[in-house]
Design a protein around this motif. Structure first.
Motif, PDB file in Angstrom:
ATOM      1  N   GLY A  63       0.782  -1.224   0.000  1.00 42.21           N
ATOM      2  CA  GLY A  63       0.000   0.000   0.000  1.00 42.21           C
ATOM      3  C   GLY A  63       0.817   1.278   0.000  1.00 42.21           C
ATOM      4  O   GLY A  63       0.278   2.353  -0.248  1.00 42.21           O
ATOM      5  N   LYS A  78      -1.061  11.098  -5.787  1.00 42.31           N
ATOM      6  CA  LYS A  78      -0.383   9.811  -5.840  1.00 42.31           C
ATOM      7  C   LYS A  78       0.023   9.566  -7.286  1.00 42.31           C
ATOM      8  O   LYS A  78      -0.779   9.753  -8.202  1.00 42.31           O
ATOM      9  CB  LYS A  78      -1.321   8.704  -5.357  1.00 42.31           C
ATOM     10  N   PRO A  83      -0.917  -1.924  -7.494  1.00 40.65           N
ATOM     11  CA  PRO A  83      -2.028  -2.527  -6.745  1.00 40.65           C
ATOM     12  C   PRO A  83      -1.801  -2.431  -5.239  1.00 40.65           C
ATOM     13  O   PRO A  83      -0.661  -2.283  -4.788  1.00 40.65           O
ATOM     14  CB  PRO A  83      -2.012  -3.986  -7.216  1.00 40.65           C
ATOM     15  N   PRO A  84      -2.858  -2.520  -4.438  1.00 38.76           N
ATOM     16  CA  PRO A  84      -2.745  -2.386  -2.982  1.00 38.76           C
ATOM     17  C   PRO A  84      -1.806  -3.405  -2.333  1.00 38.76           C
ATOM     18  O   PRO A  84      -1.300  -3.173  -1.247  1.00 38.76           O
ATOM     19  CB  PRO A  84      -4.173  -2.591  -2.478  1.00 38.76           C
ATOM     20  N   SER A  85      -1.559  -4.531  -2.992  1.00 36.91           N
ATOM     21  CA  SER A  85      -0.687  -5.558  -2.423  1.00 36.91           C
ATOM     22  C   SER A  85       0.793  -5.248  -2.633  1.00 36.91           C
ATOM     23  O   SER A  85       1.657  -5.981  -2.164  1.00 36.91           O
ATOM     24  CB  SER A  85      -1.008  -6.914  -3.051  1.00 36.91           C
ATOM     25  N   TRP A  87       4.224  -2.254  -2.997  1.00 38.62           N
ATOM     26  CA  TRP A  87       4.764  -1.069  -2.358  1.00 38.62           C
ATOM     27  C   TRP A  87       5.702  -0.361  -3.317  1.00 38.62           C
ATOM     28  O   TRP A  87       6.199  -0.950  -4.274  1.00 38.62           O
ATOM     29  CB  TRP A  87       5.486  -1.401  -1.057  1.00 38.62           C
TER      30      TRP A  87
END
Length: 150
Positions: A63, A78, A83-85, A87
């Motif tokens: 994230g 941003k 994707p959120p999974s 970094w």
């Protein structure tokens, strides 16, 4: 802008600018909640590129992303379309200010369908197209594009 310095305040990790010659009060560029880590001035001195981190100081947690803000604290956005999974860690502007480079990780599947693990990627500003530039089993991160001077 060339006469300002970036500062990270250790307890809460907000990003500030202040004149190098002193006198003026520092200007906070980011909310405290963003837990800023790493920062790089755009070549024209009007924007700052940085990445987020957790309140505990973790920088490789799903994230976390790359952001940009104007030198007056407006226009926070941003940039990393991951994707959120995944970094993103510490980035740098290209000498012409049209691209950024940053570390990305945690099995990121790019638009091309390629999966990367801990590699450096480049992204043209204004797009969501991310292109890997390394392919390593080691952690590739904390890049600096350099000044472009020869």
């Amino acid at each position: 802008t060339a006469r300002q310095q970036l500062q990270l305040f250790a307890l809460h990790q907000a990003l500030f600018v202040e004149p190098l010659n002193g006198g003026a009060a520092p200007i906070r560029l980011t909310p405290w909640r963003m837990q800023v880590a790493g920062a790089d001035w755009s070549p024209d001195g009007t924007h700052v590129l940085f990445n987020s981190r957790t309140p505990q100081g973790d920088i490789m947690v799903p994230g976390l992303a790359i952001y940009e803000v104007r030198d007056d604290g407006t226009g926070l956005r941003k940039l990393s379309p991951l994707p959120p999974s995944s970094w993103a860690i510490s980035g740098s502007y290209s000498p012409d200010g049209k691209w950024i480079v940053y570390g990305a990780g945690r099995d990121v599947t790019l638009n091309s369908g390629r999966t990367i693990h801990r590699d450096l990627v480049i992204q043209r500003l204004g797009t969501t197209q991310v292109t890997p530039i390394t392919n390593s089993l080691e952690l590739d991160g904390w890049p600096s594009w350099g000044s472009g001077a020869h």
